[in-house]
Scaffold this active site. Structure first.
Site, PDB file in Angstrom:
ATOM      1  N   GLY A 202       0.869  -1.137   0.062  1.00 37.30           N
ATOM      2  CA  GLY A 202       0.078  -0.112   0.064  1.00 37.30           C
ATOM      3  C   GLY A 202       0.846   1.244   0.106  1.00 37.30           C
ATOM      4  O   GLY A 202       0.663   2.150   0.804  1.00 37.30           O
TER       5      GLY A 202
ATOM      6  N   SER B 268       1.297   3.282  -2.506  1.00 33.67           N
ATOM      7  CA  SER B 268       1.028   4.296  -3.358  1.00 33.67           C
ATOM      8  C   SER B 268       0.557   5.749  -2.925  1.00 33.67           C
ATOM      9  O   SER B 268       0.776   6.955  -3.690  1.00 33.67           O
ATOM     10  CB  SER B 268      -0.192   3.960  -4.405  1.00 33.67           C
ATOM     11  OG  SER B 268      -1.198   3.367  -3.829  1.00 33.67           O
TER      12      SER B 268
ATOM     13  N   VAL C  83      -2.915  -7.747  -1.891  1.00 33.03           N
ATOM     14  CA  VAL C  83      -2.136  -8.515  -0.606  1.00 33.03           C
ATOM     15  C   VAL C  83      -3.394  -9.473  -0.298  1.00 33.03           C
ATOM     16  O   VAL C  83      -2.975 -10.356   0.433  1.00 33.03           O
ATOM     17  CB  VAL C  83      -1.833  -7.539   0.346  1.00 33.03           C
ATOM     18  CG1 VAL C  83      -0.801  -6.580   0.158  1.00 33.03           C
ATOM     19  CG2 VAL C  83      -3.223  -6.883   1.089  1.00 33.03           C
TER      20      VAL C  83
ATOM     21  N   SER D  43      -3.627   0.111  14.187  1.00 31.92           N
ATOM     22  CA  SER D  43      -4.541   1.136  14.462  1.00 31.92           C
ATOM     23  C   SER D  43      -5.033   1.267  15.769  1.00 31.92           C
ATOM     24  O   SER D  43      -5.074   0.180  16.561  1.00 31.92           O
ATOM     25  CB  SER D  43      -5.787   1.104  13.458  1.00 31.92           C
ATOM     26  OG  SER D  43      -6.721   1.968  14.058  1.00 31.92           O
TER      27      SER D  43
ATOM     28  N   TYR E  21     -12.820  -4.106  11.282  1.00 33.46           N
ATOM     29  CA  TYR E  21     -11.529  -3.281  11.371  1.00 33.46           C
ATOM     30  C   TYR E  21     -10.853  -3.515  12.373  1.00 33.46           C
ATOM     31  O   TYR E  21      -9.535  -3.618  12.571  1.00 33.46           O
ATOM     32  CB  TYR E  21     -11.810  -1.748  10.927  1.00 33.46           C
ATOM     33  CG  TYR E  21     -10.517  -1.119  10.725  1.00 33.46           C
ATOM     34  CD1 TYR E  21      -9.639  -1.144   9.490  1.00 33.46           C
ATOM     35  CD2 TYR E  21     -10.058  -0.118  11.656  1.00 33.46           C
ATOM     36  CE1 TYR E  21      -8.769  -0.266   9.468  1.00 33.46           C
ATOM     37  CE2 TYR E  21      -8.972   0.706  11.452  1.00 33.46           C
ATOM     38  CZ  TYR E  21      -8.363   0.785  10.302  1.00 33.46           C
ATOM     39  OH  TYR E  21      -7.169   1.468  10.044  1.00 33.46           O
TER      40      TYR E  21
ATOM     41  N   ALA F  23     -11.140  -6.015  14.563  1.00 30.13           N
ATOM     42  CA  ALA F  23     -10.682  -7.455  14.663  1.00 30.13           C
ATOM     43  C   ALA F  23      -9.481  -7.825  13.770  1.00 30.13           C
ATOM     44  O   ALA F  23      -8.436  -8.452  14.311  1.00 30.13           O
ATOM     45  CB  ALA F  23     -11.883  -8.311  14.202  1.00 30.13           C
TER      46      ALA F  23
ATOM     47  N   LYS G 185      -7.341  -5.695  12.717  1.00 34.45           N
ATOM     48  CA  LYS G 185      -6.028  -4.908  13.502  1.00 34.45           C
ATOM     49  C   LYS G 185      -5.564  -5.697  14.793  1.00 34.45           C
ATOM     50  O   LYS G 185      -4.534  -5.658  15.090  1.00 34.45           O
ATOM     51  CB  LYS G 185      -6.248  -3.427  13.685  1.00 34.45           C
ATOM     52  CG  LYS G 185      -6.226  -2.663  12.254  1.00 34.45           C
ATOM     53  CD  LYS G 185      -5.251  -2.811  11.292  1.00 34.45           C
ATOM     54  CE  LYS G 185      -5.464  -1.558  10.116  1.00 34.45           C
ATOM     55  NZ  LYS G 185      -4.314  -1.926   9.066  1.00 34.45           N
TER      56      LYS G 185
HETATM   57  P1  NAP Z   1      -5.314   5.188   2.249  1.00 34.38           P
HETATM   58  O1  NAP Z   1      -4.556   6.642   1.934  1.00 34.38           O
HETATM   59  O2  NAP Z   1      -6.556   4.700   1.893  1.00 34.38           O
HETATM   60  O3  NAP Z   1      -4.055   4.161   1.310  1.00 34.38           O
HETATM   61  C1  NAP Z   1      -4.328   2.681   1.389  1.00 34.38           C
HETATM   62  C2  NAP Z   1      -3.136   2.097   0.588  1.00 34.38           C
HETATM   63  O4  NAP Z   1      -3.326   0.627   0.814  1.00 34.38           O
HETATM   64  C3  NAP Z   1      -3.226   2.521  -0.884  1.00 34.38           C
HETATM   65  O5  NAP Z   1      -1.778   2.407  -1.397  1.00 34.38           O
HETATM   66  C4  NAP Z   1      -3.947   1.147  -1.656  1.00 34.38           C
HETATM   67  O6  NAP Z   1      -3.382   1.077  -2.785  1.00 34.38           O
HETATM   68  C5  NAP Z   1      -3.356   0.348  -0.614  1.00 34.38           C
HETATM   69  N1  NAP Z   1      -4.153  -1.040  -0.742  1.00 34.38           N
HETATM   70  C6  NAP Z   1      -5.652  -0.983  -0.260  1.00 34.38           C
HETATM   71  N2  NAP Z   1      -6.230  -2.256  -0.502  1.00 34.38           N
HETATM   72  C7  NAP Z   1      -5.047  -3.089  -1.028  1.00 34.38           C
HETATM   73  C8  NAP Z   1      -4.858  -4.416  -1.395  1.00 34.38           C
HETATM   74  N3  NAP Z   1      -5.915  -5.195  -1.338  1.00 34.38           N
HETATM   75  N4  NAP Z   1      -3.581  -4.813  -1.880  1.00 34.38           N
HETATM   76  C9  NAP Z   1      -2.641  -3.900  -2.045  1.00 34.38           C
HETATM   77  N5  NAP Z   1      -2.818  -2.609  -1.547  1.00 34.38           N
HETATM   78  C10 NAP Z   1      -3.744  -2.236  -1.354  1.00 34.38           C
HETATM   79  O7  NAP Z   1      -5.042   4.711   3.551  1.00 34.38           O
HETATM   80  P2  NAP Z   1      -3.964   5.149   4.956  1.00 34.38           P
HETATM   81  O8  NAP Z   1      -4.840   6.129   5.526  1.00 34.38           O
HETATM   82  O9  NAP Z   1      -2.643   5.708   4.204  1.00 34.38           O
HETATM   83  O10 NAP Z   1      -3.900   3.853   5.805  1.00 34.38           O
HETATM   84  C11 NAP Z   1      -2.558   2.970   5.589  1.00 34.38           C
HETATM   85  C12 NAP Z   1      -2.592   2.045   6.581  1.00 34.38           C
HETATM   86  O11 NAP Z   1      -2.669   2.764   7.963  1.00 34.38           O
HETATM   87  C13 NAP Z   1      -3.949   1.239   6.775  1.00 34.38           C
HETATM   88  O12 NAP Z   1      -3.581  -0.175   7.221  1.00 34.38           O
HETATM   89  C14 NAP Z   1      -4.846   1.741   7.570  1.00 34.38           C
HETATM   90  O13 NAP Z   1      -5.759   0.736   8.101  1.00 34.38           O
HETATM   91  C15 NAP Z   1      -3.818   2.131   8.750  1.00 34.38           C
HETATM   92  N6  NAP Z   1      -4.397   3.306   9.456  1.00 34.38           N
HETATM   93  C16 NAP Z   1      -4.654   4.632   8.973  1.00 34.38           C
HETATM   94  C17 NAP Z   1      -5.166   5.545   9.815  1.00 34.38           C
HETATM   95  C18 NAP Z   1      -5.631   6.883   9.492  1.00 34.38           C
HETATM   96  O14 NAP Z   1      -6.095   7.693  10.222  1.00 34.38           O
HETATM   97  N7  NAP Z   1      -5.355   7.286   8.116  1.00 34.38           N
HETATM   98  C19 NAP Z   1      -5.371   5.317  11.409  1.00 34.38           C
HETATM   99  C20 NAP Z   1      -5.143   3.945  11.601  1.00 34.38           C
HETATM  100  C21 NAP Z   1      -4.513   3.075  10.942  1.00 34.38           C
HETATM  101  P3  NAP Z   1      -4.178   1.778  -4.205  1.00 34.38           P
HETATM  102  O15 NAP Z   1      -3.857   3.356  -4.122  1.00 34.38           O
HETATM  103  O16 NAP Z   1      -3.825   0.971  -5.474  1.00 34.38           O
HETATM  104  O17 NAP Z   1      -5.738   1.728  -3.730  1.00 34.38           O
END
Ligand code: NAP
Length: 242
Positions: A8, A10, A60, A140, A153, A155, A157
């Site tokens: 992830g 990108s 993934v 998370s 979610y 569960a 994490k």
């Molecule tokens: P995001 O901006 O929505 O980006 C998600 C990333 O994951 C993108 O690169 C997406 O690729 C990739 N992705 C999604 N499903 C995938 C799959 N099946 N296979 C491969 N890649 C996949 O999310 P983010 O906020 O940066 O979150 C990143 C991580 O941090 C996640 O695990 C999320 O649960 C965790 N997190 C985020 C927050 C928050 O507040 N933002 C808080 C706690 C935890 P594409 O661009 O190709 O779609």
């Protein structure tokens, strides 16, 4: 220099982790699911740091695809060593459990928790042979505390947190550390629909965090010097009580 794989990579937090690891001198394998344009932007950022960046798209959650694509990369690049793995790919799909559809449960669990298993299983073998590795799982606050509307979610994490602690015990003797970073509310596409002005009142730091702030902690855990930190969950949440 050796390689790091960021799932992830990108967008959002994953992109900044790629940038951080590149600034530390790692060549970066940038995984994503479908957003090639954004992944290319990340690759440019990595290249600008003076290291190699390579795109490696796969879902993934799709075990066969992970084996085919990542397995083939490893086979074709026998001279390249992946010593850092960041399991960052994740999705959320919030709804109260009473209304949750089977696929909402399955998709969220299969991406975070399933993705952790599918990717880590392939890479841990070579780390064991090399007697060195850094595995960092992006979890998370929701997986520590549980949040209403996020039983899937939380569960996923929470499962990753438990897996982090278990795997750390399995591989510690071989100089492989396994840790988790637990972000709170971070400004990315994932939180775009959440009202920061309202939510920030609950956060001691009085704001959402940035992807760079999460990447900083991931970068620390990826250093050689963090060798005695393993099986831990480090929160990056502006002081939110968990
Ligand atoms: P995001 O901006 O929505 O980006 C998600 C990333 O994951 C993108 O690169 C997406 O690729 C990739 N992705 C999604 N499903 C995938 C799959 N099946 N296979 C491969 N890649 C996949 O999310 P983010 O906020 O940066 O979150 C990143 C991580 O941090 C996640 O695990 C999320 O649960 C965790 N997190 C985020 C927050 C928050 O507040 N933002 C808080 C706690 C935890 P594409 O661009 O190709 O779609």
């Amino acid at each position: 220099m050796n390689w790091a794989l960021v799932t992830g990579g990108s967008r959002g937090i994953g992109r900044e982790i790629c940038a951080k690891l590149a600034s530390m001198g790692y060549n970066v394998l940038i995984n994503y699911k479908g957003n090639k344009e954004k992944a290319e932007e990340t690759r440019q950022i990595v290249k600008n740091a003076g290291v190699y960046g390579e795109l490696i798209p796969f879902d993934v959650a799709d075990r066969q695809q992970v084996q085919d694509v990542l397995g083939k990369w490893i086979e074709n690049n026998g001279d390249k060593i992946i010593e850092v793995l960041v399991n960052n790919a994740g999705i959320k799909d919030d709804v109260l459990l009473m209304w949750m559809k089977d696929e909402q449960w399955d998709n969220v669990l299969n991406t975070s928790l399933g993705g952790f298993f599918n990717v880590t299983k392939i890479l841990v073998n070579s780390m064991l042979r090399q007697r060195y590795g850094r595995i960092i799982n992006v979890v998370s606050l929701s997986g520590l505390k549980g949040l209403a509307g996020q039983t899937n979610y939380s569960a996923a994490k929470g499962g990753m947190i438990a897996a982090t602690k278990a795997l750390a015990q399995e591989v510690g003797k071989r100089n492989i550390t396994v840790n988790a970073v637990a972000p709170g509310f971070i400004k990315t596409d994932m939180t775009a629909g959440i009202n920061e002005a309202e939510m920030k009142q609950l956060i001691p730091a009085n704001r959402f965090g940035t992807p760079e702030e999460v990447a900083h902690v991931v970068g620390f855990l990826a250093t050689k010097e963090a060798a005695y930190v393993t099986g831990q969950v480090i929160s990056v949440n502006g002081g939110l009580y968990t």
